[in-house]
Write a protein that holds these residues in place. Structure first.
Motif, mmCIF file in Angstrom:
data_model
loop_
_atom_site.group_PDB
_atom_site.id
_atom_site.type_symbol
_atom_site.label_atom_id
_atom_site.label_comp_id
_atom_site.label_asym_id
_atom_site.label_seq_id
_atom_site.Cartn_x
_atom_site.Cartn_y
_atom_site.Cartn_z
ATOM 1 N N SER A 220 0.734 -0.883 0.131
ATOM 2 C CA SER A 220 0.467 0.110 -0.158
ATOM 3 C C SER A 220 0.684 1.317 -0.204
ATOM 4 N N THR A 221 0.592 2.000 -0.633
ATOM 5 C CA THR A 221 1.458 3.569 -1.134
ATOM 6 C C THR A 221 0.180 4.460 -0.887
ATOM 7 N N ARG A 222 0.626 6.415 -0.142
ATOM 8 C CA ARG A 222 -0.126 6.950 -0.205
ATOM 9 C C ARG A 222 0.946 8.050 -0.590
ATOM 10 N N TRP A 223 0.719 9.441 -1.733
ATOM 11 C CA TRP A 223 1.215 10.538 -1.487
ATOM 12 C C TRP A 223 0.837 11.240 -1.332
ATOM 13 N N GLN A 224 0.961 12.289 -0.624
ATOM 14 C CA GLN A 224 0.503 14.254 -0.679
ATOM 15 C C GLN A 224 1.474 15.044 -0.618
ATOM 16 N N PRO A 225 1.023 15.406 -2.015
ATOM 17 C CA PRO A 225 1.859 16.110 -3.082
ATOM 18 C C PRO A 225 2.300 17.363 -2.438
ATOM 19 N N HIS A 226 1.336 18.623 -1.580
ATOM 20 C CA HIS A 226 1.609 19.392 -1.240
ATOM 21 C C HIS A 226 2.622 19.454 -0.039
ATOM 22 N N THR A 232 4.399 4.134 2.766
ATOM 23 C CA THR A 232 4.439 3.237 2.058
ATOM 24 C C THR A 232 4.399 2.041 2.691
ATOM 25 N N LEU A 233 4.083 0.632 2.451
ATOM 26 C CA LEU A 233 4.029 -0.316 3.383
ATOM 27 C C LEU A 233 3.938 -1.870 2.329
ATOM 28 N N ALA A 234 4.469 -3.031 2.287
ATOM 29 C CA ALA A 234 4.500 -3.736 1.769
ATOM 30 C C ALA A 234 4.670 -5.164 3.090
ATOM 31 N N ALA A 250 6.704 -4.513 6.483
ATOM 32 C CA ALA A 250 7.518 -2.888 6.054
ATOM 33 C C ALA A 250 7.158 -1.832 6.189
ATOM 34 N N TRP A 251 7.395 -0.808 6.717
ATOM 35 C CA TRP A 251 6.851 0.733 5.989
ATOM 36 C C TRP A 251 7.966 1.477 6.199
ATOM 37 N N HIS A 252 7.603 2.822 5.717
ATOM 38 C CA HIS A 252 8.344 4.497 5.520
ATOM 39 C C HIS A 252 6.807 4.781 6.183
ATOM 40 N N ASP A 253 6.823 5.510 7.567
ATOM 41 C CA ASP A 253 5.697 6.635 7.707
ATOM 42 C C ASP A 253 6.027 8.205 7.363
#
Length: 338
Positions: A220-226, A232-234, A250-253
């Motif tokens: 799963s991934t989510r992008w906030q352009p502003h 991102t999670l795997a 594992a994820w990056h927050d």
């Protein structure tokens, strides 16, 4: 009158309304749980409390014709608790869910307080933009839903949801969220988008693939352009027959307040042995060595469930996990379903 009894009487009134007889056109269901729990937290001192919690759920639905129905759903709770050394206190009743829904063939329209939880992760969910529920609670709990207006269309292989979320709390803002889900054989694909009142937006996607009878992969991934940041999670899970389950994520927050808490690794193992289910889990933050080690044990019968859980925070004194006062906590609870 506390909210738990108010909403119970409301659902009962719908079921007892003129024309709402116990026939094929009308359905009414009432269920609940009574839980007795003992919890402790250890910080500079040890704080312990005992609580008795009553939770009720009710559903009332009236079929208007072959494809149309009108319904009401509620989930509410109240509790008595006593902290060691203090007098017994009553917790005000809390409504977790109370919403009306109109079913129109493939469409469902809903309004009220509702739990709308999205995404595919277990320990972390980047695209859970509506509910934002707490992950990894010590004991299973029902979150409090958000005030929403929701329109959802569902068919055999796909679902599309549009949700308008009202603000809760001084810092919250109105949010419009969209999700589309589509199943392609053994692969589930999700697309997400959200827009907030401050004109900030987010885009997301998620996948879940059942690779075999034993292996499942998800991401799963989510992008906030502003804000130029992403989450991102795997993850991977393996089931060895009906008994052993292993989970790794594992994820990056990018939204974490501390840089050291942005990268996380989560491992969990559980074993089913008849009515018993022991488990172990570990959350590790590699940048500063912070870790959370947990253990649990559950026994499940026909109506009774008994569970115990314990969690301890460790790692170097400079680790982000060690900066708060909490060092370890635990709980034991017995729950009767009715």
């Amino acid at each position: 009158m506390t909210p738990i009894w108010t909403v119970t009487l409301l659902a009962t009134a719908i079921a007892a309304a003129p024309g709402a007889r116990a026939d094929e056109a009308t359905r009414f269901a009432l269920s609940g749980e009574l839980r007795l729990a003992r919890e402790f937290q250890q910080a500079a001192t040890t704080d312990a409390r005992t609580a008795a919690q009553l939770q009720l759920r009710a559903d009332a639905r009236r079929a208007l014709d072959a494809q149309t129905g009108l319904g009401l759903h509620l989930d509410a709770q109240t509790a008595l608790q006593r902290r060691d050394g203090d007098a017994q206190t009553a917790t005000p009743g809390r409504v977790n869910e109370l919403y009306a829904h109109l079913d129109l063939a493939d469409w469902q329209l809903a309004a009220g307080r509702r739990i709308v939880a999205w995404d595919v992760g277990q320990a972390f969910r980047p695209n859970d933009v509506v509910q934002r529920e707490e992950r990894r609670p010590l004991l299973p709990t029902t979150p409090q839903g958000r005030a929403v207006l929701q329109a959802e269309r569902v068919d055999a292989d796909s679902a599309t949801s549009l949700v308008a979320v009202e603000p809760q709390g001084e810092a919250a803002e109105r949010t419009l969220a969209w999700r589309h889900f589509h199943r392609l054989g053994t692969l589930d694909a999700h697309l997400h988008a959200d827009w907030r009142q401050d004109r900030h937006a987010g885009l997301g996607a998620a996948l879940a693939w059942v690779a075999s009878d034993a292996v499942e992969l998800h991401a799963s991934t989510r992008w906030q352009p502003h804000l130029a940041r992403h989450q991102t999670l795997a993850g991977w899970s393996w089931t060895g027959g009906p008994d052993l389950t292993l989970l790794a994520e594992a994820w990056h927050d990018g939204a974490a307040a501390r840089r050291a808490a942005q990268r996380n690794l989560y491992l969990r193992a559980s074993l089913k042995d008849g009515a018993w289910e022991p488990s172990l889990d570990l959350l590790w933050q590699p940048r500063d060595g912070g870790r959370s080690l947990g253990a649990g044990l559950r026994w499940s019968g026909d109506r009774w469930r008994v569970e115990a859980a314990w969690r301890r925070l460790g790692g170097p004194q400079t680790a982000a996990m060690r900066q708060g006062p909490l060092r370890q906590n635990g709980a034991i609870a017995a729950t009767l379903a009715f």
